[in-house]
Design a protein around this motif. Structure first.
Motif, PDB file in Angstrom:
ATOM      1  N   GLY A   1      23.378   6.670  52.837  1.00  0.00           N
ATOM      2  CA  GLY A   1      23.563   7.736  53.808  1.00  0.00           C
ATOM      3  C   GLY A   1      24.480   8.855  53.347  1.00  0.00           C
ATOM      4  N   GLY A   2      24.375   9.998  54.050  1.00  0.00           N
ATOM      5  CA  GLY A   2      25.135  11.177  53.704  1.00  0.00           C
ATOM      6  C   GLY A   2      24.537  11.873  52.492  1.00  0.00           C
ATOM      7  N   MET A   3      25.211  12.908  52.008  1.00  0.00           N
ATOM      8  CA  MET A   3      24.819  13.568  50.767  1.00  0.00           C
ATOM      9  C   MET A   3      25.400  12.753  49.621  1.00  0.00           C
ATOM     10  N   ILE A   4      24.543  12.243  48.745  1.00  0.00           N
ATOM     11  CA  ILE A   4      25.030  11.358  47.697  1.00  0.00           C
ATOM     12  C   ILE A   4      24.545  11.778  46.317  1.00  0.00           C
ATOM     13  N   TYR A   5      25.432  11.615  45.343  1.00  0.00           N
ATOM     14  CA  TYR A   5      25.102  11.739  43.920  1.00  0.00           C
ATOM     15  C   TYR A   5      24.913  10.322  43.399  1.00  0.00           C
ATOM     16  N   ILE A   6      23.820  10.096  42.680  1.00  0.00           N
ATOM     17  CA  ILE A   6      23.558   8.771  42.111  1.00  0.00           C
ATOM     18  C   ILE A   6      23.272   8.922  40.622  1.00  0.00           C
ATOM     19  N   ASP A   7      23.952   8.115  39.807  1.00  0.00           N
ATOM     20  CA  ASP A   7      23.709   8.064  38.370  1.00  0.00           C
ATOM     21  C   ASP A   7      23.090   6.714  38.050  1.00  0.00           C
ATOM     22  N   PHE A   8      21.833   6.740  37.599  1.00  0.00           N
ATOM     23  CA  PHE A   8      21.079   5.517  37.336  1.00  0.00           C
ATOM     24  C   PHE A   8      21.103   5.103  35.866  1.00  0.00           C
ATOM     25  N   GLU A   9      22.113   5.540  35.097  1.00  0.00           N
ATOM     26  CA  GLU A   9      22.134   5.193  33.671  1.00  0.00           C
ATOM     27  C   GLU A   9      22.042   3.682  33.478  1.00  0.00           C
ATOM     28  N   ASP A  10      22.750   2.920  34.306  1.00  0.00           N
ATOM     29  CA  ASP A  10      22.606   1.464  34.347  1.00  0.00           C
ATOM     30  C   ASP A  10      22.100   1.132  35.740  1.00  0.00           C
ATOM     31  N   LYS A  11      20.810   0.851  35.850  1.00  0.00           N
ATOM     32  CA  LYS A  11      20.225   0.652  37.182  1.00  0.00           C
ATOM     33  C   LYS A  11      20.752  -0.588  37.882  1.00  0.00           C
ATOM     34  N   THR A  12      21.305  -1.550  37.130  1.00  0.00           N
ATOM     35  CA  THR A  12      21.899  -2.716  37.776  1.00  0.00           C
ATOM     36  C   THR A  12      23.294  -2.401  38.318  1.00  0.00           C
ATOM     37  N   ARG A  13      23.899  -1.311  37.844  1.00  0.00           N
ATOM     38  CA  ARG A  13      25.225  -0.894  38.297  1.00  0.00           C
ATOM     39  C   ARG A  13      25.233   0.619  38.537  1.00  0.00           C
TER      40      ARG A  13
END
Length: 457
Positions: free
Chosen positions: A245-257
């Motif tokens: 929720g909310g405005m979020i930045y997501i970094d998927f470089e390590d998809k498990t973390r």
């Protein structure tokens, strides 16, 4: 909402979540009498809570009646159940990072003030009985958690997948009765399926795990259910935006973390509205178009000795373009260029929002949309070049908006919806102009919702 009726767990690891999503002081695990809840709603005693959830004052009365109607329908379906809880999970809008999550990239996304809600009663029979809208009742034995080929592409698969993966991760699962209703538009790039998966995960977290399952892990479970049980190879961005929720930045470089950070934004103060326009394009037979995007990006990465573009640094890629043109298609090279430039834009957009520089933010969104059109090439299907609903909608929007906003393709693309950030004083004119082309109520004026999956009561 969810699709019509008849997805191996990763270690969760350490997830950096900055500025925890507000839970509205709703974590007490107490069923409430259905008649008393209805009376409380009718008297407007929950209006302040509804305003917190849905942000827009004009939507409070609508949602108050929506909750009352859902209570009535639950009572009709399950007259023996008198003690209930209410859960909610929102739809989402991708803001920047178009088609980068499947390459372990970065995205900027937000939850919106359209959601799926569930009236729920806990039971002790290990059976989930759930009715979603006007669809037939789903009946799932939570002790039967195996993926079934015959259930793929069904709501049953999504529920069983969430149950199965939560149990595999060591969480408690059990039976419940539920009526679900949603105003998250299907096929409009708002992730109605991800909202549904997040809703089921949040219900099981509330009923059986004292709301201890993190929103990030609920998102991972939802993706697993959709990938493995449902059979759709989606990335993690949809579920993350709906659940966190909310405005979020997501970094998927390590998809498990994955690194998840809430980004400060105040579009109300900035005088900007988020508009999603349904261009009425058909999503039929678009699966090959969607699948070709990650496939072609992966071709580029493999030509450079890696699996995903995130593993290849930007300079190495650009130096290798002469060689790549001999090994992969020109479109694959262009789509990889989009990936690298979009990564930069996600960071620029996040920094602009944190600095409350909304002019810079709008410039980033415009550049993102231009790149999606020119390099990613996902604004119409190459199999049907005569159907260009999205392209026309973008052209018309730019003509109407001028300097009053920016627009871009929304979601996976090829058909469906566009997104526009519009100055508040220009919303009425924009809505009128774009609906003259795409019909009444094709333009949805939305707000950024600060919460993801929650227990309302």
């Amino acid at each position: 909402m969810a699709p019509k009726s008849n997805r191996r767990a990763c270690p969760f690891g350490t997830i950096k979540v900055v500025k925890q999503v507000m839970r509205l002081s709703m974590e007490e695990s107490k069923m409430q009498d259905i008649a008393r809840v209805r009376e409380t709603l009718e008297k407007g005693m929950l209006d302040a809570k509804l305003k917190d959830i849905y942000v827009d004052e004009k939507r409070v009365a609508y949602n108050r009646q929506r909750y009352i109607d859902a209570l009535e329908r639950f009572a009709e379906l399950f007259p023996e159940e008198r003690e209930i809880e209410i859960y909610s999970a929102p739809g989402r809008s991708e803001v920047c990072g178009n088609h980068t999550d499947h390459q372990n990239g970065m995205v900027l996304a937000t939850s919106i003030n359209l959601d799926a809600i569930a009236i729920v009663a806990k039971t002790d029979d290990d059976v989930i009985r759930l009715v979603s809208g006007d669809f037939p009742m789903e009946v799932i034995d939570v002790t039967d958690r195996e993926m079934k080929e015959s259930e793929k592409s069904t709501t049953t698969a999504l529920i069983r997948g969430v149950v199965g993966n939560l149990a595999e991760r060591g969480y408690s699962v059990g039976g419940f009765r539920a009526y679900v209703t949603s105003d998250v538009l299907m096929g409009a790039g708002m992730s109605s399926s991800a909202a549904f998966e997040s809703l089921i995960g949040t219900i099981l977290s509330g009923l059986y795990n004292d709301m201890r399952i993190s929103s990030v892990e609920i998102a991972q479970v939802g993706q697993y259910a959709e990938n493995v049980y449902f059979g759709k190879p989606c990335g993690l961005m949809d579920q993350m935006a709906c659940s966190v929720g909310g405005m979020i930045y997501i970094d998927f470089e390590d998809k498990t973390r994955p690194v998840v950070k809430q980004i400060h934004s105040d579009f109300e103060k900035a005088g900007l509205s988020l508009c999603i326009v349904d261009t009425k394009g058909s999503h039929a037979d678009l699966t090959p178009d969607y699948a070709a995007v990650p496939a072609e990006m992966n071709q580029v990465a493999r030509a450079l000795g890696k699996e995903h573009l995130r593993e290849v640094d930007r300079e190495t890629f650009y130096r290798a373009i002469p060689m790549l043109r001999e090994q992969v298609s020109g479109r694959a090279v262009l789509r990889a260029i989009h990936f690298y430039e979009e990564e930069e834009r996600v960071q620029q957009g996040s920094a602009a929002l944190e600095a409350s520089d909304y002019d810079a933010f709008l410039s980033v969104i415009k550049a993102s949309g231009d790149s999606s059109a020119k390099y990613l090439q996902n604004i119409y299907s190459p199999k049907d070049v005569e159907s260009q609903n999205v392209t026309v909608a973008l052209a018309v929007s730019e003509s109407i908006l001028g300097k009053n906003g920016v627009c871009r393709v929304h979601g996976g693309g090829f058909a469906g919806t566009i997104q526009a950030f519009v100055k508040d004083e220009a919303v009425a004119a924009y809505k009128e102009g774009i609906e003259a082309v795409y019909g009444a109520d094709s333009c949805h004026v939305l707000k950024v919702r600060p919460q993801g999956g929650i227990r309302v009561l």
